[in-house]
Design an enzyme around this catalytic site. Sequence first.
Site, short mmCIF file in Angstrom:
data_model
loop_
_atom_site.label_atom_id
_atom_site.label_comp_id
_atom_site.label_asym_id
_atom_site.label_seq_id
_atom_site.Cartn_x
_atom_site.Cartn_y
_atom_site.Cartn_z
N ASP A 157 8.78 -0.97 -7.36
CA ASP A 157 8.07 -1.45 -6.61
C ASP A 157 8.06 -3.09 -6.17
OD1 ASP A 157 5.92 -2.39 -4.70
OD2 ASP A 157 4.35 -1.38 -5.58
N CYS A 195 -2.68 -2.79 -0.98
CA CYS A 195 -2.20 -1.35 -1.23
C CYS A 195 -2.19 -0.69 -0.17
CB CYS A 195 -3.12 -0.60 -1.91
SG CYS A 195 -3.12 1.16 -1.99
N ASN A 419 5.59 8.93 0.41
CA ASN A 419 4.70 8.60 -0.64
C ASN A 419 3.56 9.63 -0.72
OD1 ASN A 419 2.67 7.68 -2.33
ND2 ASN A 419 2.08 5.97 -1.34
#
EC number: 4.1.3.1
Length: 557
Positions: A157, A195, A419
């Site tokens: 990430d 997020c 995801n």
Amino acid sequence: EAEVAEVQAWWNSERFRLTKRPYTARDVVSLRGNLRQTYASNEMAKKLWCLLKNHQANGTASRTFGALDPVQVTQMAKHLDTIYVSGWQCSATHTTSNEPGPDLADYPYDTVPNKVEHLFFAQQYHDRKQREERMRMSREERARTPYVDYLRPIIADGDTGFGGTTATVKLCKLFVERGAAGIHIEDQSSVTKKCGHMAGKVLVAISEHINRLVAARLQFDVMGVETVLVARTDAEAANLIQSNIDTRDHQFILGVTNPNLKGKSLATLMQQGMAAGKSGAELQALEDEWLSKAQLKTLSEAVVEAIERQNIGEEEKRRKLNEWMHHSSYERCLSNEEGREIAEKLGVRNLFWDWDLPRTREGFYRFKGSVIASVVRGWAFSPHADVIWMETASPNVIECTQFSEGVRSKHPQMMLGYNLSPSFNWDASGMSDEQMRDFIPKIAKLGYVWQFITVGGLHSNALITSTFARDFANRGMLAYVERIQREERNNGVDTLAHQKWAGANYYDRYLKTVQGGVASTAAMGKGVTEEQFKESWTRPGAVEIDRGSIVVAKARM
């Protein structure tokens, strides 16, 4: 000149056939030093690329989840072909400042690269350990003993790149040096990064994110590596954008259509409220009331409504609507100025539509997020990335199909990522158990070659720890034996013999090699309690000689 030609030949290879660079091979060579270096992560990057392309050809997907530590990495290696390193997990469990928190990318920027190195070192160590063990076996023993590929490529990430161009460049350098085979970078503002499943996400202009991707690719080129670059977009659910500078974003920016608010901006209203001593709920009520009056719409929606209100025949109205929809179709990325000109030609004059009035106190524009907005960004990012990932609010096959068909209508060979987020309440998704089971292979056929549960390691860790701790508090060692030790044995989990798993035999080999083949201080010599695990058990339980049962662990009496 020879090095410039070498770089150009490298770019002309199949690996970079679809990659666009706004710089030259000479630019790259000029940024290199005289000492040529190679990186282990480059071998892993090549492995990852081949793996993903094979999945693409077969209509399958690499499935993985976020790994927390070497224990998880070694167990994942037996079943999964890639490893994910999650910024969310690092933020909550392992920052370099040791200060945990939510996924706001406000941790030190070497946090995720350091976790990558932690796991990559573990992968290499367990690979060496396995090789030493297999070299001690006979040919027959090796044939009987399963081989584990511990060197699974790591994708990490990269958040938003952690700042400007130079910050992104340095972050990418760290990832290459620490062992990442691939990284992903998202199109949120680095100042307000959230997020992907939180509210309040602020996008950057398409052009700014392209600059991030170009900066990452340039750094990889300077280092001579083929690190896989994943471009993520949060445009499906975002409701704010930092700037209106890129015309490709114009069609998704919202403006006020209520002329009664002319000259009455939201930001000014909020400043006046604060000056009057209002705060908290009072300010929120002010904003909510203003927004309820604003009648926010995109320019295209405002023009369509204006045409529908025109006092003309239905046939003429349909003609104008069709002409407008033709000119304003999302693939044309119509700018605000062009849209107003076309609207005027269609009789829409003095249209009140103002995108500055609803700007937030921070100066952000209102954005209408959607799959279409993500597709437009996917088109723009595809020439600069290897994989495109759209963050979504729910596991929706229809949205996956729309995004896949949209992106691949212009970039048919583009690989996609997805995801499989634990932020989704999968039980509330409306899917049956069978549909959940088939979700990964179903969207794999749409081109989603890399699918991952970002925070899977954290949730699995929390579950086993919580359930075992509760049981251990009540039943003591029986809880450990039943829940852990016997299950490790039943499932062939190599941490059952944790001294061996940690490499005691491997370092005994060092001791004996140094000391001519014998070492009285070998860790796995006579007296090590792990000898108790060498026997094969027919079943767990206490010894009962007359029934032929064998004890779980050899008694020390």
